[in-house]
Design a protein around this motif. Structure first.
Motif, PDB file in Angstrom:
ATOM      1  N   LYS A 141      27.452  -6.775   3.413  1.00 35.95           N
ATOM      2  CA  LYS A 141      28.349  -7.865   3.055  1.00 35.95           C
ATOM      3  C   LYS A 141      28.319  -8.064   1.547  1.00 35.95           C
ATOM      4  O   LYS A 141      27.380  -7.633   0.881  1.00 35.95           O
ATOM      5  N   THR A 142      29.344  -8.694   1.041  1.00 40.17           N
ATOM      6  CA  THR A 142      29.533  -8.803  -0.399  1.00 40.17           C
ATOM      7  C   THR A 142      28.323  -9.387  -1.111  1.00 40.17           C
ATOM      8  O   THR A 142      27.933  -8.943  -2.186  1.00 40.17           O
ATOM      9  N   GLU A 143      27.712 -10.387  -0.509  1.00 36.29           N
ATOM     10  CA  GLU A 143      26.686 -11.143  -1.221  1.00 36.29           C
ATOM     11  C   GLU A 143      25.297 -10.529  -1.222  1.00 36.29           C
ATOM     12  O   GLU A 143      24.449 -10.952  -1.990  1.00 36.29           O
ATOM     13  N   ASP A 144      25.029  -9.535  -0.376  1.00 32.70           N
ATOM     14  CA  ASP A 144      23.678  -8.992  -0.281  1.00 32.70           C
ATOM     15  C   ASP A 144      23.620  -7.497  -0.570  1.00 32.70           C
ATOM     16  O   ASP A 144      24.428  -6.718  -0.057  1.00 32.70           O
ATOM     17  N   PHE A 145      22.619  -7.116  -1.366  1.00 31.00           N
ATOM     18  CA  PHE A 145      22.403  -5.709  -1.711  1.00 31.00           C
ATOM     19  C   PHE A 145      20.913  -5.447  -1.556  1.00 31.00           C
ATOM     20  O   PHE A 145      20.105  -6.038  -2.271  1.00 31.00           O
ATOM     21  N   LEU A 146      20.554  -4.595  -0.598  1.00 30.10           N
ATOM     22  CA  LEU A 146      19.159  -4.347  -0.282  1.00 30.10           C
ATOM     23  C   LEU A 146      18.692  -3.019  -0.862  1.00 30.10           C
ATOM     24  O   LEU A 146      19.408  -2.019  -0.789  1.00 30.10           O
ATOM     25  N   LEU A 147      17.506  -3.024  -1.425  1.00 29.64           N
ATOM     26  CA  LEU A 147      16.878  -1.804  -1.931  1.00 29.64           C
ATOM     27  C   LEU A 147      15.645  -1.521  -1.092  1.00 29.64           C
ATOM     28  O   LEU A 147      14.778  -2.382  -0.955  1.00 29.64           O
ATOM     29  N   THR A 148      15.567  -0.313  -0.513  1.00 23.73           N
ATOM     30  CA  THR A 148      14.442   0.056   0.337  1.00 23.73           C
ATOM     31  C   THR A 148      13.690   1.249  -0.224  1.00 23.73           C
ATOM     32  O   THR A 148      14.308   2.250  -0.610  1.00 23.73           O
ATOM     33  N   LEU A 149      12.387   1.089  -0.296  1.00 25.75           N
ATOM     34  CA  LEU A 149      11.497   2.201  -0.599  1.00 25.75           C
ATOM     35  C   LEU A 149      10.958   2.663   0.751  1.00 25.75           C
ATOM     36  O   LEU A 149      10.212   1.943   1.414  1.00 25.75           O
ATOM     37  N   GLU A 202       0.824  -1.207   0.000  1.00 25.54           N
ATOM     38  CA  GLU A 202       0.000   0.000   0.000  1.00 25.54           C
ATOM     39  C   GLU A 202       0.861   1.261   0.000  1.00 25.54           C
ATOM     40  O   GLU A 202       1.987   1.271   0.511  1.00 25.54           O
ATOM     41  N   THR A 203       0.329   2.306  -0.576  1.00 25.71           N
ATOM     42  CA  THR A 203       1.015   3.600  -0.585  1.00 25.71           C
ATOM     43  C   THR A 203       1.389   4.016   0.833  1.00 25.71           C
ATOM     44  O   THR A 203       0.579   3.888   1.757  1.00 25.71           O
ATOM     45  N   GLY A 204       2.623   4.466   0.973  1.00 23.26           N
ATOM     46  CA  GLY A 204       3.079   4.946   2.264  1.00 23.26           C
ATOM     47  C   GLY A 204       3.787   3.923   3.118  1.00 23.26           C
ATOM     48  O   GLY A 204       4.383   4.276   4.150  1.00 23.26           O
ATOM     49  N   THR A 205       3.761   2.663   2.733  1.00 21.17           N
ATOM     50  CA  THR A 205       4.417   1.634   3.530  1.00 21.17           C
ATOM     51  C   THR A 205       5.864   1.448   3.060  1.00 21.17           C
ATOM     52  O   THR A 205       6.173   1.669   1.890  1.00 21.17           O
ATOM     53  N   PRO A 206       6.754   1.055   3.963  1.00 19.20           N
ATOM     54  CA  PRO A 206       8.135   0.766   3.555  1.00 19.20           C
ATOM     55  C   PRO A 206       8.220  -0.618   2.923  1.00 19.20           C
ATOM     56  O   PRO A 206       7.484  -1.532   3.291  1.00 19.20           O
ATOM     57  N   VAL A 207       9.128  -0.744   1.962  1.00 25.11           N
ATOM     58  CA  VAL A 207       9.326  -2.010   1.266  1.00 25.11           C
ATOM     59  C   VAL A 207      10.821  -2.234   1.087  1.00 25.11           C
ATOM     60  O   VAL A 207      11.553  -1.298   0.727  1.00 25.11           O
ATOM     61  N   THR A 208      11.270  -3.465   1.318  1.00 20.92           N
ATOM     62  CA  THR A 208      12.675  -3.814   1.089  1.00 20.92           C
ATOM     63  C   THR A 208      12.762  -4.992   0.143  1.00 20.92           C
ATOM     64  O   THR A 208      12.109  -6.020   0.357  1.00 20.92           O
ATOM     65  N   LEU A 209      13.554  -4.822  -0.900  1.00 21.77           N
ATOM     66  CA  LEU A 209      13.842  -5.890  -1.850  1.00 21.77           C
ATOM     67  C   LEU A 209      15.268  -6.374  -1.625  1.00 21.77           C
ATOM     68  O   LEU A 209      16.169  -5.563  -1.367  1.00 21.77           O
ATOM     69  N   ARG A 210      15.452  -7.677  -1.759  1.00 20.47           N
ATOM     70  CA  ARG A 210      16.770  -8.236  -1.489  1.00 20.47           C
ATOM     71  C   ARG A 210      17.359  -8.860  -2.741  1.00 20.47           C
ATOM     72  O   ARG A 210      16.662  -9.526  -3.521  1.00 20.47           O
ATOM     73  N   CYS A 211      18.650  -8.655  -2.914  1.00 22.16           N
ATOM     74  CA  CYS A 211      19.411  -9.306  -3.978  1.00 22.16           C
ATOM     75  C   CYS A 211      20.563 -10.059  -3.329  1.00 22.16           C
ATOM     76  O   CYS A 211      21.337  -9.476  -2.553  1.00 22.16           O
ATOM     77  N   HIS A 212      20.669 -11.334  -3.640  1.00 25.15           N
ATOM     78  CA  HIS A 212      21.704 -12.181  -3.061  1.00 25.15           C
ATOM     79  C   HIS A 212      22.521 -12.814  -4.184  1.00 25.15           C
ATOM     80  O   HIS A 212      21.969 -13.350  -5.139  1.00 25.15           O
ATOM     81  N   GLN A 213      23.850 -12.761  -4.059  1.00 26.24           N
ATOM     82  CA  GLN A 213      24.717 -13.354  -5.081  1.00 26.24           C
ATOM     83  C   GLN A 213      25.711 -14.316  -4.447  1.00 26.24           C
ATOM     84  O   GLN A 213      26.109 -14.157  -3.292  1.00 26.24           O
ATOM     85  N   THR A 214      26.083 -15.315  -5.222  1.00 23.97           N
ATOM     86  CA  THR A 214      27.091 -16.280  -4.779  1.00 23.97           C
ATOM     87  C   THR A 214      28.339 -16.215  -5.651  1.00 23.97           C
ATOM     88  O   THR A 214      29.152 -17.134  -5.636  1.00 23.97           O
ATOM     89  N   GLU A 215      28.463 -15.132  -6.451  1.00 24.22           N
ATOM     90  CA  GLU A 215      29.555 -15.007  -7.428  1.00 24.22           C
ATOM     91  C   GLU A 215      30.753 -14.234  -6.896  1.00 24.22           C
ATOM     92  O   GLU A 215      31.770 -14.122  -7.578  1.00 24.22           O
ATOM     93  N   ASN A 216      30.615 -13.643  -5.720  1.00 20.47           N
ATOM     94  CA  ASN A 216      31.676 -12.806  -5.157  1.00 20.47           C
ATOM     95  C   ASN A 216      32.017 -11.620  -6.075  1.00 20.47           C
ATOM     96  O   ASN A 216      33.173 -11.178  -6.141  1.00 20.47           O
ATOM     97  N   HIS A 217      31.003 -11.132  -6.782  1.00 20.84           N
ATOM     98  CA  HIS A 217      31.228  -9.993  -7.662  1.00 20.84           C
ATOM     99  C   HIS A 217      31.337  -8.710  -6.858  1.00 20.84           C
ATOM    100  O   HIS A 217      30.631  -8.509  -5.870  1.00 20.84           O
ATOM    101  N   ARG A 218      32.169  -7.812  -7.337  1.00 22.24           N
ATOM    102  CA  ARG A 218      32.386  -6.542  -6.644  1.00 22.24           C
ATOM    103  C   ARG A 218      31.196  -5.597  -6.814  1.00 22.24           C
ATOM    104  O   ARG A 218      30.756  -4.952  -5.884  1.00 22.24           O
ATOM    105  N   TYR A 219      30.725  -5.494  -8.064  1.00 24.60           N
ATOM    106  CA  TYR A 219      29.678  -4.517  -8.346  1.00 24.60           C
ATOM    107  C   TYR A 219      28.294  -5.143  -8.257  1.00 24.60           C
ATOM    108  O   TYR A 219      28.065  -6.264  -8.718  1.00 24.60           O
ATOM    109  N   MET A 220      27.359  -4.385  -7.671  1.00 30.42           N
ATOM    110  CA  MET A 220      25.959  -4.786  -7.653  1.00 30.42           C
ATOM    111  C   MET A 220      25.127  -3.563  -8.006  1.00 30.42           C
ATOM    112  O   MET A 220      25.472  -2.432  -7.645  1.00 30.42           O
ATOM    113  N   TYR A 221      24.029  -3.811  -8.733  1.00 25.75           N
ATOM    114  CA  TYR A 221      23.200  -2.731  -9.274  1.00 25.75           C
ATOM    115  C   TYR A 221      21.718  -3.026  -9.034  1.00 25.75           C
ATOM    116  O   TYR A 221      21.305  -4.176  -9.068  1.00 25.75           O
TER     117      TYR A 221
END
Lengths: 114, 114
Positions: B70-78, B14-33
């Motif tokens: 940490k390297t493997e997780d990149f979180l996006l929060t609205l 719903e409009t106005g609520t916080p939301v978090t999306l998670r991205c998890h990698q097992t590649e040990n990559h430096r860059y995340m987008y």
């Protein structure tokens, strides 16, 4: 700032016809250019990159620094080429390393009719 | 497929609520987008990370925040979701070594803000 422009949102061709998807970029440093493809219900995946100078699935692309372009070409389109195509840009560092932002264009939907 | 997973895959909020999306990698990559994909706009960069706790803004960062502890997780929060943030969100990762510049994408998260 870095920018990628794909002027055509939609492109339709018939099977066996040549196809060219246009890409122009703006970047102050040394660029690294890519083409990515997204087939229906599949993840976005790399099609080719300019530094590899390779041909994938019959597609080629040449980096023209004078015209700041990286157009994607295929002499004879196939129905299975129907997909969304994205041109992308990143910075190219010493020794072939890549860094920084990875910027995409607006995408071109290619439809190949039988 | 490369070891990149996004969660959740679908979310209605719903409009106005916080939301978090998670991205998890097992590649040990430096860059995340993090990108959002919208018709007519292609893939637009929201934020990216070039290392643990190192992040930078993309072209459409307003209303979004990210974290990478940490390297493997990149979180996006609205922080407070709005209807204009209804979109499909993609995470991507990329190595930093020479000639290792291909980006790998997650399956996408379809977010609907009502």
């Amino acid at each position: 700032a870095q920018r990628v422009t794909q002027p055509e949102k939609l492109l339709s061709v018939f099977k066996g016809a040549p196809v060219e998807l246009k890409c122009n970029y703006s970047y102050s440093g040394s660029p690294e250019l890519f083409w990515y493809v997204q087939y229906s219900r599949q993840r976005l995946q790399l099609l080719l990159r300019h530094i590899s100078r390779e041909s994938i699935k019959g597609f080629t692309a040449d980096l023209n620094k004078g015209e700041t372009s990286f157009h994607l070409k295929k002499p004879f389109a196939q129905e299975e080429d129907s997909a969304m195509y994205y041109c992308a840009l990143s910075g190219l560092g010493a020794g072939g390393t890549s860094y920084g932002k990875l910027t995409f264009g607006q995408g071109t939907i290619l439809t190949v009719h039988p | 497929d490369a070891g990149i997973t996004q969660s959740p895959r679908h979310k209605v909020t719903e409009t106005g609520t916080p939301v978090t999306l998670r991205c998890h990698q097992t590649e040990n990559h430096r860059y995340m987008y993090w990108y959002r994909q919208d018709p007519g706009h292609g893939l637009r960069l929201i934020h990216y990370s070039y290392g643990v706790k190192d992040t930078d803004k993309g072209e459409v960062s307003d209303g979004y925040s990210v974290s990478r502890s940490k390297t493997e997780d990149f979180l996006l929060t609205l922080e407070s979701a709005t209807s204009s943030q209804t979109s499909v969100y993609f995470c991507a990762t990329r190595g930093a070594g020479a000639w290792n510049t291909e980006a790998f994408f997650g399956q996408g998260t379809r977010l609907t803000v009502v």
